[in-house]
Write a protein that holds these residues in place. Structure first.
Motif, PDB file in Angstrom:
ATOM      1  N   LYS A 297       0.795  -1.271   0.001  1.00 46.77           N
ATOM      2  CA  LYS A 297      -0.062  -0.085   0.066  1.00 46.77           C
ATOM      3  C   LYS A 297       1.016   1.318  -0.059  1.00 46.77           C
ATOM      4  O   LYS A 297       0.272   2.300  -0.256  1.00 46.77           O
ATOM      5  CB  LYS A 297      -1.025   0.048   1.103  1.00 46.77           C
TER       6      LYS A 297
ATOM      7  N   GLY B 278      -1.451   5.118  17.549  1.00 53.09           N
ATOM      8  CA  GLY B 278      -1.399   4.472  16.158  1.00 53.09           C
ATOM      9  C   GLY B 278      -0.324   3.254  16.271  1.00 53.09           C
ATOM     10  O   GLY B 278       0.055   2.933  17.211  1.00 53.09           O
TER      11      GLY B 278
ATOM     12  N   TYR C 263       5.031   1.130  11.741  1.00 54.82           N
ATOM     13  CA  TYR C 263       5.785  -0.282  11.179  1.00 54.82           C
ATOM     14  C   TYR C 263       7.191   0.147  10.665  1.00 54.82           C
ATOM     15  O   TYR C 263       7.241   0.805   9.778  1.00 54.82           O
ATOM     16  CB  TYR C 263       5.086  -0.826  10.255  1.00 54.82           C
TER      17      TYR C 263
ATOM     18  N   ARG D 134       0.202   3.649  10.674  1.00 55.81           N
ATOM     19  CA  ARG D 134      -1.008   3.453  10.703  1.00 55.81           C
ATOM     20  C   ARG D 134      -1.769   4.052  11.681  1.00 55.81           C
ATOM     21  O   ARG D 134      -1.600   3.831  13.053  1.00 55.81           O
ATOM     22  CB  ARG D 134      -1.310   1.733  10.735  1.00 55.81           C
ATOM     23  N   SER D 135      -2.686   4.856  11.377  1.00 59.72           N
ATOM     24  CA  SER D 135      -3.634   5.682  12.672  1.00 59.72           C
ATOM     25  C   SER D 135      -4.715   4.681  13.106  1.00 59.72           C
ATOM     26  O   SER D 135      -4.680   3.726  12.756  1.00 59.72           O
ATOM     27  CB  SER D 135      -4.195   6.985  11.932  1.00 59.72           C
TER      28      SER D 135
ATOM     29  N   LEU E  87      -2.483   4.071   5.087  1.00 59.06           N
ATOM     30  CA  LEU E  87      -1.285   4.178   5.554  1.00 59.06           C
ATOM     31  C   LEU E  87      -0.427   5.279   5.071  1.00 59.06           C
ATOM     32  O   LEU E  87      -0.625   5.569   4.211  1.00 59.06           O
ATOM     33  CB  LEU E  87      -0.890   2.790   5.053  1.00 59.06           C
TER      34      LEU E  87
END
Length: 77
Positions: free
Chosen positions: A1, A29, A32, A50-51, A59
């Motif tokens: 993504k 959040g 990563y 990522r929220s 993302l």
């Protein structure tokens, strides 16, 4: 993504884009940290955010490090 976000920042496309390792960090959040194979012997380290689910945001590629090797440790940055 986030491949297209990285390609836009780098100004090139990646034929190979395979995550080989990741770590997470919980904040408001999730961060990563992802080691990605981008072809040949080249790897990149990505920091993707990522929220929280209720914020309903996509993302986001927060930052990245290029010119990494397979044996380079994936560390928080």
């Amino acid at each position: 993504k986030v491949k297209s976000q990285l390609e836009e920042k780098e100004g090139k496309t990646f034929d190979v884009f395979t995550a080989v390792e990741f770590k997470t960090q919980l904040v408001a959040g999730t961060n990563y940290f992802i080691k990605v194979h981008v072809g040949n012997d080249e790897f990149m380290h990505l920091r993707v955010f990522r929220s929280l689910p209720h914020e309903n945001k996509p993302l986001h590629l927060h930052s990245y490090q290029s010119s990494k090797a397979k044996h380079d440790e994936l560390a928080y940055f």
